[in-house]
Scaffold this active site. Structure first.
Site, PDB file in Angstrom:
ATOM      1  CD  GLU A 143      -2.833  -1.445   2.249  1.00  0.00           C
ATOM      2  OE1 GLU A 143      -2.672  -0.743   3.258  1.00  0.00           O
ATOM      3  OE2 GLU A 143      -3.677  -2.348   2.182  1.00  0.00           O
ATOM      4  CD  GLU A 320      -4.405  -6.047   2.550  1.00  0.00           C
ATOM      5  OE1 GLU A 320      -3.170  -6.134   2.352  1.00  0.00           O
ATOM      6  OE2 GLU A 320      -4.904  -5.314   3.406  1.00  0.00           O
TER       7      GLU A 320
END
Ligand code: ZN
Length: 356
Positions: A143, A320
């Site tokens: 991320e 994810e």
């Protein structure tokens, strides 16, 4: 097409691994996403790499037909690294440390020494796992660019200032061009030397910042994340020719769609992380774009459509995500090449012990 699952073998005793692998097979899981925060186990002390435990985990999973997606652990610089090089820590708009050791994402992507350590761990991993037939692909970092690395995904350290000036020199060529584009005659902000250019910090300039200056810094920082990702992608590819390379974007939609300077979550009910990254640019060094999707319903659909539109071949993945069944169906329906929900089992400790 893969149906994956985030899995952290280091969090569990080895005796549990075969049971987990068997249960994954029974659930038709075809890939486990591993290693994303495991730097302290991959390199317990500087230069002392240990991949044997992960080799064993990969083997245990493979025996049940579960392949591996290997993650680089650079979202979690170790205690020894952070202690030895505190200059890797990000700085916020007010010139204070934005993060310290004790959580994650406590680094600035523009600090040269951190880029060196990044290259070392990623090269060592790629050299070791790059030809393992049970490793199907790579996730870079975790991320990048999310708002939890203050301030809104940007850093304001001196390494960033130097890199910003180099980026401006390349973009504008001459100071006159920059002065003209930014309209620096307004309020006597004209520059006569590149070194005079500061970072557009709220703490030093109040609310009257030049919007062109602010926008340039946003673009520069988006580029910084793209370049940091490229550094890792190119390092992996030197050793891993038959494995794909991607990363999990830290937001649901494009920054221009979600752009909320104050970073409110779920802006408009349809996004997750507001962030400042141009995912189209960042995707250029990847085999396909992918993201962390912790959104539902129309938010998921909009995000998937956005990712699908980034590349001509429409290929994308969810590396994810929450709500495994719903996300999986929605992702497949929208053409995803793979999905890997979070997580196989809730950890017993740590900040995510309450998340599954
Ligand atoms: Zn910085």
């Amino acid at each position: 097409m893969f149906l994956g699952m985030a899995y952290h073998p280091a969090y569990w005793p080895k005796e549990r691994w075969p049971i987990d692998a068997r249960m994954m097979r029974e659930a038709n899981i075809s890939a486990a996403r591993v290693g994303e925060f495991a730097w302290s186990r991959f390199e317990p002390r500087e230069g002392a790499f240990d991949f044997a435990w992960m080799d064993e985990a990969i083997e245990v999973l493979a025996k049940e037909g579960v392949k591996t997606i290997m993650c680089t652990p650079t979202a979690t610089p170790t205690a020894w690294l952070t202690h030895e090089h505190p200059e890797i820590l990000p700085v916020d708009e007010h010139g204070l440390l934005a993060k310290r050791f004790g959580a994650r994402r406590h680094y600035c992507p523009n600090v040269p020494v951190y880029r060196e350590y990044t290259h070392k761990i990623v090269a060592a991993m790629a050299e070791h796992f790059g030809e393992n037939p049970n490793v199907i692909g790579w996730q870079i970092d975790n991320e990048v660019g999310d708002v939890y690395m203050l301030s809104k995904g940007r850093c304001y350290c001196d390494a960033c200032r130097k890199a910003f000036i180099r980026w401006l020199e390349a973009r504008y060529g001459a100071l006159e061009a920059l002065n003209s584009a930014w309209g620096t005659v307004f309020w006597s902000q004209e520059y006569t030397d590149w070194e005079q250019i500061v970072l557009p910090r709220r703490g030093t300039a109040g609310e009257g910042l030049n919007p062109s200056h602010v926008l340039a810094y946003e673009r520069f920082f988006s580029h910084s994340w793209a370049e940091y990702t490229r550094l890792q992608a190119e390092t992996i590819r030197e050793h891993a020719q038959n494995q794909w390379v991607s990363t999990n974007f830290a937001c649901g939609l494009a920054r221009e769609t979600i752009g909320t300077p104050e970073g409110a979550l779920y802006q408009g009910g349809c996004v997750w992380f507001p962030c400042i990254v141009d995912w189209r640019e960042l995707s250029q060094s990847l085999d396909f774009p992918a993201w962390s999707s912790h959104v539902r319903g129309t938010a998921f659909a909009l995000s998937a459509d956005y990712l699908r539109g980034i590349r001509e071949d429409g290929n994308f993945a969810v590396l994810e995500g929450g709500g495994p069944r719903m996300s999986t169906y929605a992702a497949i329906a929208r053409g995803a090449t793979g999905i890997s929900p979070f997580t196989w089992r809730r950890p017993l400790w740590g900040a995510e012990s309450g998340i599954d």
